[in-house]
Design a protein around this motif. Structure first.
Motif, PDB file in Angstrom:
ATOM      1  N   VAL A  20     -62.069  -6.258 -20.220  1.00 39.01           N
ATOM      2  CA  VAL A  20     -62.077  -7.025 -21.467  1.00 39.01           C
ATOM      3  C   VAL A  20     -62.462  -8.451 -21.099  1.00 39.01           C
ATOM      4  CG1 VAL A  20     -60.655  -7.936 -23.338  1.00 39.01           C
ATOM      5  CG2 VAL A  20     -60.369  -5.567 -22.591  1.00 39.01           C
ATOM      6  N   GLY A  21     -63.652  -8.890 -21.536  1.00 38.12           N
ATOM      7  CA  GLY A  21     -64.227 -10.120 -21.020  1.00 38.12           C
ATOM      8  C   GLY A  21     -63.869 -11.383 -21.764  1.00 38.12           C
ATOM      9  N   GLU A  22     -63.318 -11.280 -22.992  1.00 40.22           N
ATOM     10  CA  GLU A  22     -63.043 -12.483 -23.774  1.00 40.22           C
ATOM     11  C   GLU A  22     -61.699 -12.375 -24.470  1.00 40.22           C
ATOM     12  OE1 GLU A  22     -67.064 -14.311 -25.453  1.00 40.22           O
ATOM     13  OE2 GLU A  22     -66.869 -12.201 -25.999  1.00 40.22           O
ATOM     14  N   LYS A  23     -60.991 -13.480 -24.543  1.00 36.66           N
ATOM     15  CA  LYS A  23     -59.701 -13.511 -25.225  1.00 36.66           C
ATOM     16  C   LYS A  23     -59.897 -13.743 -26.723  1.00 36.66           C
ATOM     17  CE  LYS A  23     -58.207 -16.958 -22.774  1.00 36.66           C
ATOM     18  NZ  LYS A  23     -57.349 -18.061 -22.242  1.00 36.66           N
ATOM     19  N   ALA A  24     -58.881 -13.394 -27.501  1.00 36.51           N
ATOM     20  CA  ALA A  24     -58.871 -13.612 -28.958  1.00 36.51           C
ATOM     21  C   ALA A  24     -60.111 -13.032 -29.621  1.00 36.51           C
ATOM     22  CB  ALA A  24     -58.726 -15.098 -29.279  1.00 36.51           C
ATOM     23  N   ARG A  25     -60.477 -11.827 -29.228  1.00 40.98           N
ATOM     24  CA  ARG A  25     -61.639 -11.142 -29.796  1.00 40.98           C
ATOM     25  C   ARG A  25     -61.289  -9.682 -30.055  1.00 40.98           C
ATOM     26  NH1 ARG A  25     -63.121 -15.629 -30.061  1.00 40.98           N
ATOM     27  NH2 ARG A  25     -65.088 -16.601 -29.389  1.00 40.98           N
ATOM     28  N   GLY A  31     -51.719 -10.999 -17.734  1.00 40.62           N
ATOM     29  CA  GLY A  31     -50.550 -10.707 -18.556  1.00 40.62           C
ATOM     30  C   GLY A  31     -50.964 -10.203 -19.925  1.00 40.62           C
ATOM     31  N   LEU A  32     -49.974  -9.987 -20.773  1.00 36.56           N
ATOM     32  CA  LEU A  32     -50.233  -9.518 -22.138  1.00 36.56           C
ATOM     33  C   LEU A  32     -49.181 -10.112 -23.062  1.00 36.56           C
ATOM     34  CD1 LEU A  32     -52.021  -7.715 -23.910  1.00 36.56           C
ATOM     35  CD2 LEU A  32     -50.410  -5.862 -23.524  1.00 36.56           C
ATOM     36  N   GLU A  33     -49.552 -11.197 -23.749  1.00 30.38           N
ATOM     37  CA  GLU A  33     -48.635 -11.837 -24.687  1.00 30.38           C
ATOM     38  C   GLU A  33     -48.724 -11.190 -26.061  1.00 30.38           C
ATOM     39  OE1 GLU A  33     -49.359 -15.999 -24.779  1.00 30.38           O
ATOM     40  OE2 GLU A  33     -49.025 -16.290 -22.641  1.00 30.38           O
ATOM     41  N   PRO A  59     -50.308   1.063 -23.735  1.00 29.93           N
ATOM     42  CA  PRO A  59     -49.479  -0.133 -23.938  1.00 29.93           C
ATOM     43  C   PRO A  59     -49.884  -0.943 -25.164  1.00 29.93           C
ATOM     44  CG  PRO A  59     -50.343  -0.018 -21.682  1.00 29.93           C
ATOM     45  CD  PRO A  59     -51.068   0.995 -22.477  1.00 29.93           C
ATOM     46  N   ASP A  60     -48.883  -1.538 -25.778  1.00 28.51           N
ATOM     47  CA  ASP A  60     -49.092  -2.448 -26.905  1.00 28.51           C
ATOM     48  C   ASP A  60     -47.924  -3.430 -26.896  1.00 28.51           C
ATOM     49  OD1 ASP A  60     -50.149  -3.629 -29.155  1.00 28.51           O
ATOM     50  OD2 ASP A  60     -49.339  -2.160 -30.553  1.00 28.51           O
ATOM     51  N   LYS A  61     -48.247  -4.726 -26.951  1.00 21.59           N
ATOM     52  CA  LYS A  61     -47.186  -5.729 -26.881  1.00 21.59           C
ATOM     53  C   LYS A  61     -47.555  -6.919 -27.746  1.00 21.59           C
ATOM     54  CE  LYS A  61     -44.494  -8.466 -23.554  1.00 21.59           C
ATOM     55  NZ  LYS A  61     -44.343  -8.846 -22.134  1.00 21.59           N
ATOM     56  N   CYS A  62     -46.648  -7.298 -28.647  1.00 24.36           N
ATOM     57  CA  CYS A  62     -46.819  -8.503 -29.461  1.00 24.36           C
ATOM     58  C   CYS A  62     -45.536  -8.732 -30.245  1.00 24.36           C
ATOM     59  CB  CYS A  62     -48.007  -8.373 -30.419  1.00 24.36           C
ATOM     60  SG  CYS A  62     -48.505  -9.949 -31.163  1.00 24.36           S
ATOM     61  N   GLY A  63     -44.942  -9.921 -30.097  1.00 20.75           N
ATOM     62  CA  GLY A  63     -43.692 -10.199 -30.803  1.00 20.75           C
ATOM     63  C   GLY A  63     -42.613  -9.213 -30.382  1.00 20.75           C
ATOM     64  N   ILE A 111     -59.457  -2.467 -29.521  1.00 15.79           N
ATOM     65  CA  ILE A 111     -58.268  -3.309 -29.423  1.00 15.79           C
ATOM     66  C   ILE A 111     -58.566  -4.723 -29.901  1.00 15.79           C
ATOM     67  CG2 ILE A 111     -57.220  -2.026 -27.517  1.00 15.79           C
ATOM     68  CD1 ILE A 111     -58.333  -4.077 -25.595  1.00 15.79           C
ATOM     69  N   TRP A 112     -57.511  -5.429 -30.228  1.00 14.65           N
ATOM     70  CA  TRP A 112     -57.544  -6.867 -30.471  1.00 14.65           C
ATOM     71  C   TRP A 112     -56.510  -7.462 -29.530  1.00 14.65           C
ATOM     72  CZ3 TRP A 112     -54.053 -10.630 -31.419  1.00 14.65           C
ATOM     73  CH2 TRP A 112     -54.537 -11.863 -31.866  1.00 14.65           C
ATOM     74  N   THR A 113     -56.896  -8.512 -28.812  1.00 16.71           N
ATOM     75  CA  THR A 113     -55.953  -9.073 -27.844  1.00 16.71           C
ATOM     76  C   THR A 113     -56.168 -10.562 -27.677  1.00 16.71           C
ATOM     77  OG1 THR A 113     -55.230  -8.999 -25.525  1.00 16.71           O
ATOM     78  CG2 THR A 113     -57.524  -8.444 -25.967  1.00 16.71           C
ATOM     79  N   MET A 114     -55.084 -11.281 -27.390  1.00 14.61           N
ATOM     80  CA  MET A 114     -55.152 -12.716 -27.115  1.00 14.61           C
ATOM     81  C   MET A 114     -55.455 -12.988 -25.642  1.00 14.61           C
ATOM     82  SD  MET A 114     -54.933 -14.564 -29.749  1.00 14.61           S
ATOM     83  CE  MET A 114     -54.628 -16.157 -28.988  1.00 14.61           C
ATOM     84  N   GLN A 115     -55.485 -11.907 -24.800  1.00 19.84           N
ATOM     85  CA  GLN A 115     -55.730 -12.099 -23.374  1.00 19.84           C
ATOM     86  C   GLN A 115     -57.063 -11.467 -22.970  1.00 19.84           C
ATOM     87  OE1 GLN A 115     -52.315 -11.537 -24.318  1.00 19.84           O
ATOM     88  NE2 GLN A 115     -52.314 -13.735 -23.989  1.00 19.84           N
TER      89      GLN A 115
END
Length: 535
Positions: A73-78, A108-110, A143-147, A375-379
């Motif tokens: 996954v090459g870019e965050k928030a995408r 990591g995975l926030e 895996p899935d992690k948020c809040g 997926i959508w991810t901030m990392q």
């Protein structure tokens, strides 16, 4: 330093050699249905979605610290989406099927997902270049992690033969996501006896039955009866167990206007009270600023300070009697409650046969025709690798031992070499404690309290000053829930403790959170939840 580099190079060579030898064995195995090692560039074999919202870039990249390649996954928030069609659809109805893949959260995975969707055939209504969150899948796993969400999902989309609708069935109490940045391997084993087993790094974390209502929400087999949607509560239905006594009358001596408090007539002014001294006086050390202009700034007045004479006396200024509670105060009169003669109980609609009920011996799995990552991810830095589908559990096990485990041990050893040895030793202990607490959160008897425990664990990880208090509170929640399991009773005690714990932590961390908010440059965008609903 040179010896260490030489040692690392030798370990890398051995690691790659073992992986290469093992891969050749995998392809020779009749039990291997699909395998993707990403040793070669994925372009041309995997198709990235061309839909406008999926702007995230996929890369063929090495895993940090060694020579093993993966899908990055090459870019965050995408939003990222990519798909690979299988040569032949995989039938899940007969025999054992094993789904397995590796993922490494290098940064990591926030907030985000790292799961895989096992898609239905394209005649279900999708095409690879337009792969998105609406593309119909059979299984979503990973895996899935948020809040408050921290779980290794397993979601089955199953068709109701009566209604024709596809329903998402979520595994209850799934395992938590490992909190480190090492490569982990996730395994789902689907057995023909309806058993599902979830493994993380080869260790069984969850066992479930597809047909058990205790293991999936909602259950695959619907309830036989449901409340009649057309049944309405009669207008004269009285649900009040008690009502104001119609025969009661207000006593003659009941004064509704009496004040709650009155002056204490027995109070006396303390000796030495300074009636003529004000509570505040001009600050004698303050002087009018030289640049003060009365015409522009108005008449200058010295700032006030507490009168020093009052500090030596019982008080200053006008003395007033204190108040006390009025013994005659009764407030507004209310008639006492009495049993309601017309009480009929809490109304419920009558039950009728569920038109969508059906019986089932085993799940009617849809075939798997493609593997998709949407997926959508901030990392960024999420690396997928070694995706396989097999018909034998031993094949997946031998892969973990020969290919994943050496890589994992290599990364773990390097992590130890990079860790500082002094004050950071405490962090290592703290990490172990958190790992055990995350495992404790998976205990089935915690039930509805699991989400709160996970939410507070995340808060404690980010704010070290709260760690001890939160750990103690979580232990209290677990202990209370355990007592409830052993002795029965209402759920209220554990809930009260959890809510109190959350309030105390919020008050303690208020100043820390305000400081963090001022340092945030960009707020995270709201997270899209795909087509599913998190439990």
């Amino acid at each position: 330093m040179e010896d260490r580099k030489r040692k690392i190079c030798i370990m890398q060579c051995l690691l790659l050699l073992s992986i290469g030898c093992f891969v050749s064995q995998l392809f020779a195995s009749d039990d291997m249905i699909f395998y993707e090692s990403f040793d070669e560039n994925f372009e041309g074999r995997w198709i990235a979605s061309q839909k406008e919202e999926y702007t995230g870039v996929w890369k063929h990249a090495k895993s940090e610290g060694h020579e093993d390649y993966g899908l990055l996954v090459g870019e965050k928030a995408r939003k990222h989406a990519i798909v690979k069609s299988l040569d032949e659809p995989v039938n899940l109805k007969d025999g054992t099927i094993v789904l397995q893949y590796e993922v490494r959260l290098q940064n990591g995975l926030e907030c985000g997902g790292a799961y895989i969707k096992y898609l239905r055939p394209q005649d279900a209504g999708w095409i690879p270049k337009e792969f998105d969150n609406e593309s119909p899948y059979t299984i979503m796993f990973g895996p899935d992690k948020c809040g408050a969400t921290n779980k290794v999902h397993f979601i089955l989309k199953h068709k109701n033969p009566k209604s024709g609708k596809y329903i998402e069935h979520h595994l209850k109490f799934p395992p938590s996501v490992p909190s480190d940045k090492l490569t982990h391997v996730y395994t789902a084993i689907l057995n023909p006896d309806n058993e599902l087993r979830i493994l993380v790094d080869g260790e069984e974390k969850k066992k479930a039955n597809f047909l058990s209502e205790e293991d999936f929400e909602p259950a695959l087999i619907p309830q036989k009866t449901i409340p009649d949607p057309d049944d309405k509560k009669p207008e004269d239905w009285d649900e009040r167990a008690k009502i104001p006594d119609p025969e009661a009358t207000k006593p003659d001596d009941w004064d509704e206007d009496a004040p709650m408090e009155i002056e204490d007539e027995e109070a006396e002014k303390p000796e030495g009270w300074l009636d003529d001294e004000p509570e505040e006086v001009d600050d004698p050390e303050s002087t009018k600023p030289e640049d003060w202009d009365d015409e522009e700034d108005g008449e200058w007045e010295a700032p006030k300070i507490d009168n020093p004479k009052c500090a030596e006396a019982p008080g200053c200024g006008e003395w007033k009697r204190p108040t006390k509670r009025n013994p005659a105060y009764k407030g507004k009169w209310q008639p006492p409650l009495t049993e309601n003669p017309n009480y009929k109980g809490i109304w419920k609609p009558q039950l009728i046969g569920n038109p969508e009920y059906f019986e089932l011996d085993k799940p009617n799995f849809e075939p798997i025709a493609a593997i998709g990552i949407e997926i959508w991810t901030m990392q960024d830095g999420i690396l997928f690798d070694n995706i396989l589908i097999a018909s034998n559990e031993k094949t997946a096990e031998s892969y973990r031992e020969a290919a994943w485990k050496p890589k994992f041990e290599f990364e773990k050893e390097n992590q130890k070499d990079d860790e500082p040895t002094d004050s950071d030793g405490l962090k290592g202990v703290q990490k172990i404690v958190f790992d055990y607490l995350y495992k404790a959160a998976d205990l089935p008897f915690l039930g509805e309290h699991k989400a709160k425990v996970l939410e507070l664990l995340e808060k404690a990880e980010k704010q070290a000053n709260l760690t001890i208090g939160i750990i103690i509170s979580i232990v209290l929640v677990i202990f209370t829930a355990l007592l409830k399991l052993i002795f029965g009773g209402k759920k209220k005690p554990a809930t009260v403790i959890a809510d109190t714990m959350k309030t105390e932590v919020a008050e303690t961390s208020n100043s820390s959170e305000e400081k963090e908010e001022t340092n945030e440059d960009v707020a995270a965008p709201p997270r899209r939840r795909n087509t599913r609903r998190d439990n």
